[in-house]
Design a protein around this motif. Structure first.
Motif, PDB file in Angstrom:
ATOM      1  N   PHE A  62       0.844  -1.184   0.000  1.00 40.36           N
ATOM      2  CA  PHE A  62       0.000   0.000   0.000  1.00 40.36           C
ATOM      3  C   PHE A  62       0.882   1.237   0.000  1.00 40.36           C
ATOM      4  O   PHE A  62       2.056   1.186   0.359  1.00 40.36           O
ATOM      5  N   VAL A  63       0.309   2.333  -0.453  1.00 42.32           N
ATOM      6  CA  VAL A  63       1.011   3.607  -0.525  1.00 42.32           C
ATOM      7  C   VAL A  63       0.294   4.569   0.413  1.00 42.32           C
ATOM      8  O   VAL A  63      -0.922   4.746   0.312  1.00 42.32           O
ATOM      9  N   ASN A  64       1.072   5.170   1.341  1.00 39.94           N
ATOM     10  CA  ASN A  64       0.440   6.095   2.287  1.00 39.94           C
ATOM     11  C   ASN A  64       0.264   7.477   1.654  1.00 39.94           C
ATOM     12  O   ASN A  64       0.632   7.699   0.496  1.00 39.94           O
ATOM     13  N   SER A  65      -0.305   8.403   2.412  1.00 39.06           N
ATOM     14  CA  SER A  65      -0.614   9.735   1.871  1.00 39.06           C
ATOM     15  C   SER A  65       0.636  10.529   1.496  1.00 39.06           C
ATOM     16  O   SER A  65       0.560  11.471   0.709  1.00 39.06           O
ATOM     17  N   GLU A  66       1.801  10.143   2.046  1.00 38.75           N
ATOM     18  CA  GLU A  66       3.060  10.809   1.683  1.00 38.75           C
ATOM     19  C   GLU A  66       3.708  10.162   0.458  1.00 38.75           C
ATOM     20  O   GLU A  66       4.780  10.572   0.023  1.00 38.75           O
ATOM     21  N   GLY A  67       3.122   9.107  -0.058  1.00 43.07           N
ATOM     22  CA  GLY A  67       3.662   8.437  -1.237  1.00 43.07           C
ATOM     23  C   GLY A  67       4.661   7.335  -0.926  1.00 43.07           C
ATOM     24  O   GLY A  67       5.319   6.825  -1.827  1.00 43.07           O
ATOM     25  N   ASP A  68       4.773   6.949   0.350  1.00 39.46           N
ATOM     26  CA  ASP A  68       5.685   5.869   0.740  1.00 39.46           C
ATOM     27  C   ASP A  68       5.023   4.521   0.532  1.00 39.46           C
ATOM     28  O   ASP A  68       3.840   4.343   0.858  1.00 39.46           O
ATOM     29  N   ASN A  69       5.779   3.555  -0.020  1.00 39.45           N
ATOM     30  CA  ASN A  69       5.276   2.192  -0.251  1.00 39.45           C
ATOM     31  C   ASN A  69       5.606   1.307   0.936  1.00 39.45           C
ATOM     32  O   ASN A  69       6.717   1.363   1.466  1.00 39.45           O
ATOM     33  N   PHE A  70       4.662   0.455   1.311  1.00 39.01           N
ATOM     34  CA  PHE A  70       4.856  -0.500   2.388  1.00 39.01           C
ATOM     35  C   PHE A  70       4.409  -1.878   1.898  1.00 39.01           C
ATOM     36  O   PHE A  70       3.243  -2.068   1.566  1.00 39.01           O
ATOM     37  N   VAL A  71       5.346  -2.816   1.850  1.00 39.11           N
ATOM     38  CA  VAL A  71       5.052  -4.167   1.364  1.00 39.11           C
ATOM     39  C   VAL A  71       4.330  -4.953   2.449  1.00 39.11           C
ATOM     40  O   VAL A  71       4.802  -5.050   3.584  1.00 39.11           O
ATOM     41  N   GLY A  72       3.191  -5.519   2.073  1.00 40.33           N
ATOM     42  CA  GLY A  72       2.440  -6.348   3.002  1.00 40.33           C
ATOM     43  C   GLY A  72       2.770  -7.819   2.861  1.00 40.33           C
ATOM     44  O   GLY A  72       2.866  -8.544   3.849  1.00 40.33           O
ATOM     45  N   SER A  73       2.956  -8.263   1.611  1.00 41.79           N
ATOM     46  CA  SER A  73       3.242  -9.685   1.397  1.00 41.79           C
ATOM     47  C   SER A  73       3.750  -9.908  -0.016  1.00 41.79           C
ATOM     48  O   SER A  73       3.695  -9.025  -0.865  1.00 41.79           O
ATOM     49  N   PHE A  74       4.235 -11.118  -0.207  1.00 42.07           N
ATOM     50  CA  PHE A  74       4.630 -11.602  -1.525  1.00 42.07           C
ATOM     51  C   PHE A  74       3.817 -12.860  -1.805  1.00 42.07           C
ATOM     52  O   PHE A  74       3.269 -13.475  -0.889  1.00 42.07           O
ATOM     53  N   ALA A  75       3.746 -13.255  -3.064  1.00 43.38           N
ATOM     54  CA  ALA A  75       3.076 -14.501  -3.426  1.00 43.38           C
ATOM     55  C   ALA A  75       3.824 -15.124  -4.599  1.00 43.38           C
ATOM     56  O   ALA A  75       4.171 -14.436  -5.556  1.00 43.38           O
ATOM     57  N   VAL A  76       4.083 -16.410  -4.488  1.00 43.17           N
ATOM     58  CA  VAL A  76       4.728 -17.176  -5.554  1.00 43.17           C
ATOM     59  C   VAL A  76       3.846 -18.379  -5.871  1.00 43.17           C
ATOM     60  O   VAL A  76       2.742 -18.504  -5.338  1.00 43.17           O
ATOM     61  N   GLU A  77       4.349 -19.269  -6.701  1.00 44.98           N
ATOM     62  CA  GLU A  77       3.576 -20.431  -7.131  1.00 44.98           C
ATOM     63  C   GLU A  77       2.923 -21.153  -5.942  1.00 44.98           C
ATOM     64  O   GLU A  77       3.543 -21.349  -4.898  1.00 44.98           O
ATOM     65  N   ASN A  78       1.659 -21.518  -6.146  1.00 45.28           N
ATOM     66  CA  ASN A  78       0.845 -22.254  -5.175  1.00 45.28           C
ATOM     67  C   ASN A  78       0.454 -21.432  -3.957  1.00 45.28           C
ATOM     68  O   ASN A  78       0.082 -21.981  -2.926  1.00 45.28           O
ATOM     69  N   TRP A  79       0.517 -20.104  -4.073  1.00 43.56           N
ATOM     70  CA  TRP A  79       0.027 -19.209  -3.034  1.00 43.56           C
ATOM     71  C   TRP A  79      -1.161 -18.440  -3.601  1.00 43.56           C
ATOM     72  O   TRP A  79      -1.325 -18.323  -4.811  1.00 43.56           O
ATOM     73  N   PHE A 161      11.601 -18.250   3.565  1.00 48.59           N
ATOM     74  CA  PHE A 161      11.251 -17.988   2.173  1.00 48.59           C
ATOM     75  C   PHE A 161      12.499 -17.808   1.306  1.00 48.59           C
ATOM     76  O   PHE A 161      12.670 -16.755   0.672  1.00 48.59           O
ATOM     77  N   PRO A 162      13.371 -18.809   1.223  1.00 50.89           N
ATOM     78  CA  PRO A 162      14.607 -18.631   0.447  1.00 50.89           C
ATOM     79  C   PRO A 162      14.343 -18.343  -1.036  1.00 50.89           C
ATOM     80  O   PRO A 162      15.072 -17.570  -1.663  1.00 50.89           O
ATOM     81  N   GLU A 163      13.303 -18.935  -1.579  1.00 47.26           N
ATOM     82  CA  GLU A 163      12.990 -18.718  -2.996  1.00 47.26           C
ATOM     83  C   GLU A 163      12.572 -17.272  -3.244  1.00 47.26           C
ATOM     84  O   GLU A 163      12.963 -16.661  -4.237  1.00 47.26           O
ATOM     85  N   ILE A 164      11.794 -16.718  -2.325  1.00 46.32           N
ATOM     86  CA  ILE A 164      11.348 -15.336  -2.487  1.00 46.32           C
ATOM     87  C   ILE A 164      12.542 -14.392  -2.411  1.00 46.32           C
ATOM     88  O   ILE A 164      12.654 -13.455  -3.191  1.00 46.32           O
ATOM     89  N   GLU A 165      13.450 -14.661  -1.496  1.00 48.13           N
ATOM     90  CA  GLU A 165      14.613 -13.781  -1.362  1.00 48.13           C
ATOM     91  C   GLU A 165      15.416 -13.727  -2.663  1.00 48.13           C
ATOM     92  O   GLU A 165      15.953 -12.686  -3.025  1.00 48.13           O
ATOM     93  N   ARG A 166      15.477 -14.831  -3.373  1.00 44.11           N
ATOM     94  CA  ARG A 166      16.220 -14.874  -4.642  1.00 44.11           C
ATOM     95  C   ARG A 166      15.480 -14.160  -5.776  1.00 44.11           C
ATOM     96  O   ARG A 166      16.096 -13.715  -6.736  1.00 44.11           O
ATOM     97  N   ARG A 167      14.161 -14.060  -5.676  1.00 42.01           N
ATOM     98  CA  ARG A 167      13.365 -13.551  -6.790  1.00 42.01           C
ATOM     99  C   ARG A 167      12.899 -12.104  -6.631  1.00 42.01           C
ATOM    100  O   ARG A 167      12.406 -11.511  -7.595  1.00 42.01           O
ATOM    101  N   VAL A 168      13.023 -11.567  -5.427  1.00 43.16           N
ATOM    102  CA  VAL A 168      12.442 -10.259  -5.132  1.00 43.16           C
ATOM    103  C   VAL A 168      13.547  -9.223  -4.921  1.00 43.16           C
ATOM    104  O   VAL A 168      14.531  -9.519  -4.244  1.00 43.16           O
ATOM    105  N   PRO A 169      13.400  -8.024  -5.481  1.00 41.01           N
ATOM    106  CA  PRO A 169      14.400  -6.979  -5.253  1.00 41.01           C
ATOM    107  C   PRO A 169      14.583  -6.680  -3.759  1.00 41.01           C
ATOM    108  O   PRO A 169      13.622  -6.715  -2.987  1.00 41.01           O
TER     109      PRO A 169
END
Length: 194
Positions: A62-79, A161-169
């Motif tokens: 989500f993006v707050n009123s100041e324009g900052d992004n906050f990651v809530g979750s990731f999803a990969v195969e079978n999620w 989540f080793p797979e996510i760490e490899r795939r996500v910036p």
């Protein structure tokens, strides 16, 4: 029906569906391809589908009123990925859902999910169990964010989540952990020598 085989296999981990039930499910699921950086849902829109990831990686933020992004979750195969409150209550979404890779999603509309519960009652059990697991994970994440140091939160994430760490910036992982990108770099450098 071939293209939703991963979804059927996922559901069959919870309950066993008959071939007839699998066919009914296939008639109420839409498979859609998205490109990297494409939005599945934008903050403020109504979430009309819950999506099962057949292929790819997504980011919920989500993006707050100041324009900052906050990651809530990731999803990969079978999620699954959804703004649940928006989906259930048909209210404006708090979250954006964006593809970090080219993605293939099996999507079930709100209307079709209700029809599926009527036609295949055991699916209600599947989704109840999924929601229970998601709620437990969410509670655990809150406790960890309030009680653990950033380094420990990173190590937990890396181990879980080793797979996510490899795939996500890295900047998205930093946001998920509630730290700056620079601090995450320092933590990673420290863990190499630990």
């Amino acid at each position: 029906m071939q293209e939703i085989k991963p979804l059927i296999a996922y559901i069959n981990h919870f309950v066993v569906m008959s071939p007839e039930e699998e066919f009914i499910l296939s008639q109420h699921v839409t498979v859609r391809n998205y490109l990297k950086k494409q939005y599945v849902l934008q903050q403020g829109d109504i979430c009309t589908h819950e999506s099962f990831v057949i292929k790819g990686c997504l980011n919920t933020f989500f993006v707050n009123s100041e324009g900052d992004n906050f990651v809530g979750s990731f999803a990969v195969e079978n999620w699954w990925v959804v703004d649940l409150e928006s989906f259930i209550n048909q209210t404006p979404a708090d979250f954006n859902i964006q593809c970090l890779e080219n993605c293939t999603l099996a999507q079930i509309s709100r209307q079709n999910s209700q029809l599926l519960y009527e036609k295949i009652p055991k699916l209600e059990r599947v989704f109840r169990m999924m929601l229970q697991q998601a709620f437990c994970f969410s509670q655990k994440r809150i406790v960890n964010n309030l009680s653990k140091a950033a380094k420990d939160r990173y190590l937990d994430f890396k181990n879980q989540f080793p797979e996510i760490e490899r795939r996500v910036p890295q900047y998205l992982i930093a946001s998920y952990l509630g730290i700056t990108r620079e601090f995450l770099s320092k933590i990673k450098a420290q863990t190499i020598f630990d």
